[in-house]
Motif scaffolding. Structure first.
Motif, PDB file in Angstrom:
ATOM      1  N   PHE A 255      22.341  31.991 -36.464  1.00  0.00           N
ATOM      2  CA  PHE A 255      23.446  32.884 -36.806  1.00  0.00           C
ATOM      3  C   PHE A 255      22.914  34.240 -37.272  1.00  0.00           C
ATOM      4  O   PHE A 255      23.378  35.298 -36.834  1.00  0.00           O
ATOM      5  CB  PHE A 255      24.286  32.215 -37.894  1.00  0.00           C
ATOM      6  N   ALA A 256      21.913  34.208 -38.159  1.00  0.00           N
ATOM      7  CA  ALA A 256      21.347  35.450 -38.701  1.00  0.00           C
ATOM      8  C   ALA A 256      20.614  36.241 -37.625  1.00  0.00           C
ATOM      9  O   ALA A 256      20.745  37.477 -37.542  1.00  0.00           O
ATOM     10  CB  ALA A 256      20.399  35.125 -39.857  1.00  0.00           C
ATOM     11  N   ILE A 257      19.839  35.537 -36.796  1.00  0.00           N
ATOM     12  CA  ILE A 257      19.111  36.217 -35.715  1.00  0.00           C
ATOM     13  C   ILE A 257      20.095  36.808 -34.717  1.00  0.00           C
ATOM     14  O   ILE A 257      19.950  37.956 -34.262  1.00  0.00           O
ATOM     15  CB  ILE A 257      18.140  35.241 -35.035  1.00  0.00           C
ATOM     16  N   PHE A 258      21.111  36.024 -34.364  1.00  0.00           N
ATOM     17  CA  PHE A 258      22.112  36.477 -33.391  1.00  0.00           C
ATOM     18  C   PHE A 258      22.851  37.699 -33.920  1.00  0.00           C
ATOM     19  O   PHE A 258      23.163  38.633 -33.173  1.00  0.00           O
ATOM     20  CB  PHE A 258      23.105  35.333 -33.117  1.00  0.00           C
ATOM     21  N   TRP A 259      23.164  37.692 -35.212  1.00  0.00           N
ATOM     22  CA  TRP A 259      23.854  38.830 -35.844  1.00  0.00           C
ATOM     23  C   TRP A 259      23.064  40.113 -35.595  1.00  0.00           C
ATOM     24  O   TRP A 259      23.612  41.124 -35.155  1.00  0.00           O
ATOM     25  CB  TRP A 259      23.983  38.545 -37.341  1.00  0.00           C
ATOM     26  N   CYS A 260      21.772  40.062 -35.881  1.00  0.00           N
ATOM     27  CA  CYS A 260      20.945  41.277 -35.749  1.00  0.00           C
ATOM     28  C   CYS A 260      20.686  41.627 -34.283  1.00  0.00           C
ATOM     29  O   CYS A 260      20.669  42.811 -33.921  1.00  0.00           O
ATOM     30  CB  CYS A 260      19.629  41.072 -36.486  1.00  0.00           C
ATOM     31  N   ILE A 315       7.715  34.109 -37.219  1.00  0.00           N
ATOM     32  CA  ILE A 315       9.142  34.430 -37.202  1.00  0.00           C
ATOM     33  C   ILE A 315       9.486  35.358 -38.363  1.00  0.00           C
ATOM     34  O   ILE A 315      10.226  36.340 -38.210  1.00  0.00           O
ATOM     35  CB  ILE A 315       9.982  33.139 -37.276  1.00  0.00           C
ATOM     36  N   THR A 316       8.930  35.060 -39.533  1.00  0.00           N
ATOM     37  CA  THR A 316       9.198  35.882 -40.714  1.00  0.00           C
ATOM     38  C   THR A 316       8.692  37.310 -40.524  1.00  0.00           C
ATOM     39  O   THR A 316       9.374  38.278 -40.897  1.00  0.00           O
ATOM     40  CB  THR A 316       8.521  35.258 -41.949  1.00  0.00           C
ATOM     41  N   ILE A 350      13.108  41.463 -33.888  1.00  0.00           N
ATOM     42  CA  ILE A 350      14.167  40.466 -33.708  1.00  0.00           C
ATOM     43  C   ILE A 350      13.932  39.627 -32.459  1.00  0.00           C
ATOM     44  O   ILE A 350      14.251  38.427 -32.428  1.00  0.00           O
ATOM     45  CB  ILE A 350      15.566  41.135 -33.673  1.00  0.00           C
ATOM     46  N   PHE A 351      13.333  40.208 -31.410  1.00  0.00           N
ATOM     47  CA  PHE A 351      13.038  39.415 -30.227  1.00  0.00           C
ATOM     48  C   PHE A 351      11.870  38.458 -30.470  1.00  0.00           C
ATOM     49  O   PHE A 351      11.812  37.383 -29.878  1.00  0.00           O
ATOM     50  CB  PHE A 351      12.768  40.317 -29.017  1.00  0.00           C
ATOM     51  N   THR A 352      10.959  38.829 -31.347  1.00  0.00           N
ATOM     52  CA  THR A 352       9.915  37.887 -31.764  1.00  0.00           C
ATOM     53  C   THR A 352      10.545  36.692 -32.470  1.00  0.00           C
ATOM     54  O   THR A 352      10.244  35.530 -32.170  1.00  0.00           O
ATOM     55  CB  THR A 352       8.913  38.570 -32.706  1.00  0.00           C
ATOM     56  N   ALA A 353      11.430  36.973 -33.422  1.00  0.00           N
ATOM     57  CA  ALA A 353      12.091  35.893 -34.151  1.00  0.00           C
ATOM     58  C   ALA A 353      12.899  35.008 -33.221  1.00  0.00           C
ATOM     59  O   ALA A 353      12.879  33.772 -33.331  1.00  0.00           O
ATOM     60  CB  ALA A 353      12.992  36.487 -35.239  1.00  0.00           C
ATOM     61  N   LEU A 354      13.604  35.610 -32.273  1.00  0.00           N
ATOM     62  CA  LEU A 354      14.431  34.832 -31.347  1.00  0.00           C
ATOM     63  C   LEU A 354      13.591  33.943 -30.446  1.00  0.00           C
ATOM     64  O   LEU A 354      13.877  32.752 -30.263  1.00  0.00           O
ATOM     65  CB  LEU A 354      15.274  35.779 -30.495  1.00  0.00           C
ATOM     66  N   LEU A 413      19.819  38.609 -42.353  1.00  0.00           N
ATOM     67  CA  LEU A 413      18.556  38.142 -41.788  1.00  0.00           C
ATOM     68  C   LEU A 413      17.608  37.626 -42.863  1.00  0.00           C
ATOM     69  O   LEU A 413      16.915  36.621 -42.654  1.00  0.00           O
ATOM     70  CB  LEU A 413      17.898  39.271 -40.986  1.00  0.00           C
ATOM     71  N   VAL A 414      17.569  38.293 -44.003  1.00  0.00           N
ATOM     72  CA  VAL A 414      16.744  37.803 -45.114  1.00  0.00           C
ATOM     73  C   VAL A 414      17.210  36.409 -45.537  1.00  0.00           C
ATOM     74  O   VAL A 414      16.399  35.501 -45.767  1.00  0.00           O
ATOM     75  CB  VAL A 414      16.793  38.781 -46.305  1.00  0.00           C
TER      76      VAL A 414
END
Length: 440
Positions: A255-260, A315-316, A350-354, A413-414
């Protein structure tokens, strides 16, 4: 050749699998992302045509994710009924047709409805591909494979940005259609073509692939089972998965990743215009530059993660880059180089995290439970896309700037990273999906 003999030549086998599947899936997801975010470029023209405000646009962009949220679980159930290949082929054909229909929306309500239908039709595509990759690659390779798939939206930016800008300028008013209508027409057609191709290019698994020998297919399946441990044989029902609290923890992280992620997909052209970039074509070129940096950064981080077999800190790191970029955009003002640099940093993060996120729940979930778990996570996570689009649009109307929306995204995201740290710890309860009984 025996499995033992094949073990020594695993790399060539997986290289052949990757060359067969990844380019096609990569192209499909590029088209998917182009059709999802081309509204951000069309916005440069259609606000006046349909008499929409910035808040109306935010809601229109978010309606896709409302449809997405409603139909992820039914779409993933379709995978269980007809298989991944048929599901992906059907999904691509329908969302392509809906994108074409969007060109003929003549009112605010029609625009909202068709955007909802696009979201509903494409809802299960990304979760289906994530699940599909687990049929073909062991855990040690999934970070790189999923990163190649997940950074494909950055290629959509590399190609789609300049293409959208060119279409808007070239077809500004051709015949009875405006440039934004030509944009939806021309960018909806490739999905229909790819949907037809998927019927004969893809197979439901290694055993059905005629381009693999029986021994190679068996080796791949055995290697995947070994890579995820005993849970690969476990089979949990949808109810079992829905009762697991860690699934909802993963869902909040997504949810947080998608938001950003949706901030970049929905508002990048607007941010660039506010930074002084004038024409649609120039905005497209800058978007392409941002996408190139994003793709390179995310891929290098994913390779590092696979090499070290470490997920959380990679991811962080990506998430923190995005947080820093969002908090700093307010101070970039109308400075074009500073805005572009921050968007490059944040997008790469954000693409790294995703790309690395999906390696964590698919490891935790069993082979069969993954289908249910991914559906739940994608359903709840996609709400972030709806909220980010609508709230950012509303905040922009209230404050005259996107800064408040960006800073809200940073806070979300945090919180997502904190939750990820919690769900990656060993579960406190004794019974998890790893030791659920087999279904009859």
């Amino acid at each position: 050749m025996t499995s033992a003999g094949l073990s020594a030549s695993a790399s060539p086998i997986y290289r052949r699998v990757a060359w067969r599947l990844i380019p096609f899936l990569f192209i499909c997801y590029v088209v998917n992302f182009v059709d999802r975010v081309n509204i951000s470029f069309a916005k440069l023209q259609f606000l006046q045509s349909l008499h929409l405000t910035e808040a109306d646009y935010g809601l229109a962009a978010g309606m896709l994710f409302l449809g997405y949220t409603a139909f992820v679980i039914p779409g993933m159930k379709l995978v269980g009924w007809i298989g991944a290949r048929r599901t992906m082929a059907t999904i691509m054909t329908i969302w392509g047709l809906c994108t074409i229909v969007l060109a003929f929306a003549s009112s605010q309500r029609e625009f909202y409805l068709v955007r909802f239908l696009i979201g509903a039709s494409e809802a299960a595509f990304a979760p289906c591909v994530i699940l599909y990759l687990t049929y073909w690659f062991p855990q040690r390779l999934r970070g790189q494979m999923m990163s190649l798939f997940e950074i494909s939206p950055t290629l959509a930016g590399i190609i789609g940005g300049p293409l959208a800008g060119w279409i808007l300028q070239r077809f500004g008013r051709t015949g009875t259609l405006e440039g934004w209508q030509w944009l939806f027409l021309l960018e909806g057609a490739p999905a229909v073509v790819l949907g037809v191709m998927a019927w004969w290019w893809l197979t439901d698994g290694p055993r059905q692939a005629r381009w693999l020998s029986e021994q190679e297919a068996r080796f791949i399946e055995d290697d995947i089972r070994r890579s995820v441990g005993n849970t690969a044989h476990r089979n949990a029902s949808f109810r079992d998965v829905a009762m697991d609290p860690r699934v909802y923890g993963y869902a909040f992280v997504y949810f947080a990743i998608f938001w950003c992620l949706n901030i970049f997909g929905t508002w990048t052209p607007t941010l660039l215009r506010e930074a002084g970039v004038a024409t649609p074509l120039e905005i497209g070129v800058y978007s392409s530059l941002i996408a190139i940096v994003s793709a390179l950064g995310a891929y290098l981080m994913s390779r590092s993660s696979d090499h070290r077999l470490e997920r959380f800190w990679h991811i962080t790191a990506g998430a923190l880059l995005t947080v820093v970029a969002f908090l700093s955009l307010r101070y970039a003002g109308g400075n074009t180089p500073a805005t572009v640099a921050l968007l490059c940093i944040g997008s790469a993060g954000i693409f790294t995290a995703l790309s690395l996120f999906w390696t964590t729940p698919t490891t935790y979930l069993s082979e069969h439970a993954a289908r249910h778990g991914i559906a739940i996570m994608a359903t709840l996570g996609s709400i972030g896309g709806f909220l980010s689009a609508t709230l950012s649009g509303w905040l922009k109307v209230q404050t005259g700037s996107l800064s408040a929306g960006n800073e809200l995204a940073a806070c979300v995201l945090v919180a997502g990273i904190v939750v990820l740290r919690m769900v990656l710890r060993p579960p406190m309860r004794r019974e998890t999906l790893a030791n659920l009984p087999l279904e009859e």
